[in-house]
Design an enzyme around this catalytic site. Structure first.
Site, PDB file in Angstrom:
ATOM      1  N   HIS A  14       1.010  -1.382   0.408  1.00  0.00           N
ATOM      2  CA  HIS A  14       0.227  -0.286   0.225  1.00  0.00           C
ATOM      3  C   HIS A  14       0.840   1.130   0.262  1.00  0.00           C
ATOM      4  O   HIS A  14       1.049   2.029   0.686  1.00  0.00           O
ATOM      5  CB  HIS A  14      -0.913   0.012   1.082  1.00  0.00           C
ATOM      6  N   HIS A  16       1.571   4.925  -2.108  1.00  0.00           N
ATOM      7  CA  HIS A  16       0.392   5.884  -3.147  1.00  0.00           C
ATOM      8  C   HIS A  16       2.217   6.695  -4.005  1.00  0.00           C
ATOM      9  O   HIS A  16       2.918   7.127  -2.791  1.00  0.00           O
ATOM     10  CB  HIS A  16      -0.395   7.098  -2.708  1.00  0.00           C
ATOM     11  N   HIS A  68       2.299  17.350  -6.108  1.00  0.00           N
ATOM     12  CA  HIS A  68       1.978  17.491  -7.479  1.00  0.00           C
ATOM     13  C   HIS A  68       2.577  18.731  -8.757  1.00  0.00           C
ATOM     14  O   HIS A  68       2.666  17.538 -10.230  1.00  0.00           O
ATOM     15  CB  HIS A  68       0.099  17.394  -7.138  1.00  0.00           C
ATOM     16  N   THR A 100      -0.977   4.790  -8.038  1.00  0.00           N
ATOM     17  CA  THR A 100      -1.082   6.319  -8.336  1.00  0.00           C
ATOM     18  C   THR A 100      -2.707   6.500  -9.344  1.00  0.00           C
ATOM     19  O   THR A 100      -2.874   5.788 -10.556  1.00  0.00           O
ATOM     20  CB  THR A 100       0.034   6.704  -9.177  1.00  0.00           C
ATOM     21  N   LYS A 103      -3.321  11.847 -13.645  1.00  0.00           N
ATOM     22  CA  LYS A 103      -3.568  13.372 -13.488  1.00  0.00           C
ATOM     23  C   LYS A 103      -3.194  13.530 -15.216  1.00  0.00           C
ATOM     24  O   LYS A 103      -2.270  13.366 -15.503  1.00  0.00           O
ATOM     25  CB  LYS A 103      -2.799  14.157 -13.379  1.00  0.00           C
ATOM     26  N   HIS A 199      -9.863   1.490  -0.296  1.00  0.00           N
ATOM     27  CA  HIS A 199      -9.348   1.915   1.015  1.00  0.00           C
ATOM     28  C   HIS A 199     -11.180   2.392   1.826  1.00  0.00           C
ATOM     29  O   HIS A 199     -11.962   3.201   1.858  1.00  0.00           O
ATOM     30  CB  HIS A 199      -9.495   3.948   1.217  1.00  0.00           C
ATOM     31  N   GLU A 202     -11.458   3.931   7.188  1.00  0.00           N
ATOM     32  CA  GLU A 202     -10.982   4.955   7.230  1.00  0.00           C
ATOM     33  C   GLU A 202     -11.347   6.216   7.790  1.00  0.00           C
ATOM     34  O   GLU A 202     -10.178   6.382   9.562  1.00  0.00           O
ATOM     35  CB  GLU A 202      -9.662   5.885   6.038  1.00  0.00           C
TER      36      GLU A 202
HETATM   37  C1  LIG Z   1      -4.089   9.478   3.874  1.00  0.00           C
HETATM   38  N1  LIG Z   1      -5.176   8.224   3.446  1.00  0.00           N
HETATM   39  C2  LIG Z   1      -5.029   8.467   2.297  1.00  0.00           C
HETATM   40  N2  LIG Z   1      -6.159   8.476   2.255  1.00  0.00           N
HETATM   41  C3  LIG Z   1      -7.166   7.503   0.970  1.00  0.00           C
HETATM   42  N3  LIG Z   1      -6.313   8.373  -0.208  1.00  0.00           N
HETATM   43  C4  LIG Z   1      -4.806   8.778  -0.194  1.00  0.00           C
HETATM   44  C5  LIG Z   1      -4.333   8.569   0.832  1.00  0.00           C
HETATM   45  N4  LIG Z   1      -2.724   9.231   0.939  1.00  0.00           N
HETATM   46  C6  LIG Z   1      -2.362   9.235  -0.587  1.00  0.00           C
HETATM   47  N5  LIG Z   1      -4.333   9.230  -0.562  1.00  0.00           N
HETATM   48  C7  LIG Z   1      -4.549   8.819  -2.220  1.00  0.00           C
HETATM   49  O1  LIG Z   1      -2.807   9.441  -3.043  1.00  0.00           O
HETATM   50  C8  LIG Z   1      -2.754  10.203  -3.726  1.00  0.00           C
HETATM   51  C9  LIG Z   1      -1.271  10.416  -3.652  1.00  0.00           C
HETATM   52  O2  LIG Z   1      -0.699  10.111  -4.389  1.00  0.00           O
HETATM   53  P1  LIG Z   1      -1.064   9.832  -5.790  1.00  0.00           P
HETATM   54  O3  LIG Z   1      -0.663  11.530  -6.468  1.00  0.00           O
HETATM   55  O4  LIG Z   1      -2.873   8.969  -6.929  1.00  0.00           O
HETATM   56  O5  LIG Z   1       0.068   9.039  -6.691  1.00  0.00           O
HETATM   57  C10 LIG Z   1      -3.726  11.493  -2.870  1.00  0.00           C
HETATM   58  O6  LIG Z   1      -3.706  12.638  -3.380  1.00  0.00           O
HETATM   59  C11 LIG Z   1      -5.198  10.767  -2.476  1.00  0.00           C
HETATM   60  O7  LIG Z   1      -6.143  10.441  -3.680  1.00  0.00           O
HETATM   61 ZN   LIG Z   2      -3.451   5.151   1.318  1.00  0.00          ZN
END
Ligand SMILES: CNc1ncnc2c1ncn2[C@@H]1O[C@H](COP(=O)(O)O)[C@@H](O)[C@H]1O
Ligand SMILES: [Zn+2]
Length: 342
Positions: A14, A16, A68, A100, A103, A199, A202
């Site tokens: 997990h 991002h 971003h 990811t 965008k 998710h 949360e």
């Molecule tokens: C803290 N808990 C969380 N809960 C929900 N979504 C989250 C997150 N943390 C990150 N993201 C999601 O991932 C994006 C950033 O990576 P990417 O631009 O996609 O690579 C965030 O903008 C959000 O949409």
């Molecule tokens: Zn997450």
């Protein structure tokens, strides 16, 4: 212990992409791609990883804008992807599933965003000796039409790179958007063979949690506010909870580390995996998350190894890949045991 955890070959399920760029890599990216080395930029970097006590989840989402901007060009995104892969590899992560959100902006379409990330994964994984998969993300705060485009692209690209694009992540600010609206597009992804990492729970929204559970998922992100029957359901269905300790504490969804549901998952032998979520934003590493678990819940070395093996089981990887990963972990533990022999 920390040394043992750093050297342990680890599995990250997990992460991002834009949240996983750590502060040094952000500086490196800014300097290399944009030539930025000003004092103001350094101040922004420091603010990026600073969390006030009692921070709210909404505040986390404001932080992503900073990264971003840096990944809004093809070159920036390419280098950022490489740095994230490199940093996971540096922490001895041998398998990572990156997620990811594609965008679109003046420089890139969603298609070129995904193709760029995919290109780097293909080119750099071997160099850093790490297996990398990609889960395109649906941002629930964006319109369903965007999710439809993302899933269509994911399905198309997964047909070309079935070993890399293996699933879809459903994420974004849980206080925005309605899960129900995304059910048709998520069903489409699932019907095309993509795994779903959702998710779920949360935040405390029991109506939505029930909708998500009814819909089903392959893995559950966070699961913090699952009810007892929700936890039971996940256990019965062998759906692991992706536990992100630092993320939950810093973003305020869990009041303190001692109250984290990992403890309950361990005692009830429910499926779980330890993950970083956003190692950059939350200023952590997977080794550090394991260390936290050992310090807070008394996890032993063998429990950490077992958790890693459990992560292999829940990875969106092929049977052969899982065998290889287990072998690598097993080799390390055997070596450790040998070294500890009297
Ligand atoms: C803290 N808990 C969380 N809960 C929900 N979504 C989250 C997150 N943390 C990150 N993201 C999601 O991932 C994006 C950033 O990576 P990417 O631009 O996609 O690579 C965030 O903008 C959000 O949409
Ligand atoms: Zn997450």
């Amino acid at each position: 212990m920390l040394q043992f955890l750093r050297s342990l070959p680890k599995i990250e399920l997990h992460a991002h992409l834009n949240g996983s760029l750590n502060i040094d890599s952000i500086r490196e990216l800014a300097a290399k791609v944009y030539g930025v080395q000003t004092k103001e930029f350094s101040t922004l970097c420091e603010r990026f990883i600073k969390f006030e006590k009692g921070a709210k989840l909404d505040e986390c989402f404001e932080k992503f804008g900073f990264v971003h901007e840096l990944t809004s060009t093809k070159e920036g995104l390419e280098y950022a992807t490489e740095l994230v892969i490199r940093d996971f590899a540096k922490d001895n992560v041998i398998y990572v599933e990156l997620r990811t959100t594609p965008k679109a902006n003046a420089n890139m379409s969603r298609r070129s965003y995904l193709e760029t990330v995919l290109g780097v994964i293909k080119k750099k994984s071997d160099l850093y000796k790490i297996k990398v998969k990609l889960l395109p993300s649906i941002n629930r705060a964006e319109p369903v039409s965007v999710a439809e485009e993302t899933v269509a692209l994911a399905v198309e690209l997964a047909a070309i790179e079935p070993e890399i694009i293996v699933g879809i992540d459903f994420s974004g600010n849980p206080n925005q958007g309605k899960f129900k609206d995304f059910i048709p597009v998520l069903s489409k992804a699932r019907n095309h063979g993509l795994k779903l990492a959702i998710h779920c729970a949360e935040v405390d929204n029991q109506v939505e949690i029930r909708e998500m559970i009814r819909f089903g998922m392959s893995r559950c992100g966070h699961g913090t506010y699952l009810s007892d029957s929700g936890f039971e359901h996940m256990k019965e269905e062998n759906i692991p909870i992706e536990c992100c300790l630092t993320s939950n504490v810093k973003s305020g969804t869990v009041t303190n580390i001692g109250a984290h549901h990992l403890k309950q998952l361990m005692t009830t032998c429910a499926p779980k995996v330890l993950c970083t979520d956003d190692s950059g934003v939350f200023d952590t590493t997977l080794s550090n998350e394991f260390f936290l678990a050992t310090e807070s819940f008394g996890l032993t070395k063998s429990q950490c190894i077992a958790l890693t093996m459990e992560a292999v089981e829940h990875a969106f990887a092929t049977r052969e890949e899982k065998m290889m990963l287990k072998m690598q972990i097993y080799k390390y533990t055997r070596l450790q045991n040998k070294q500890n022999e009297p």
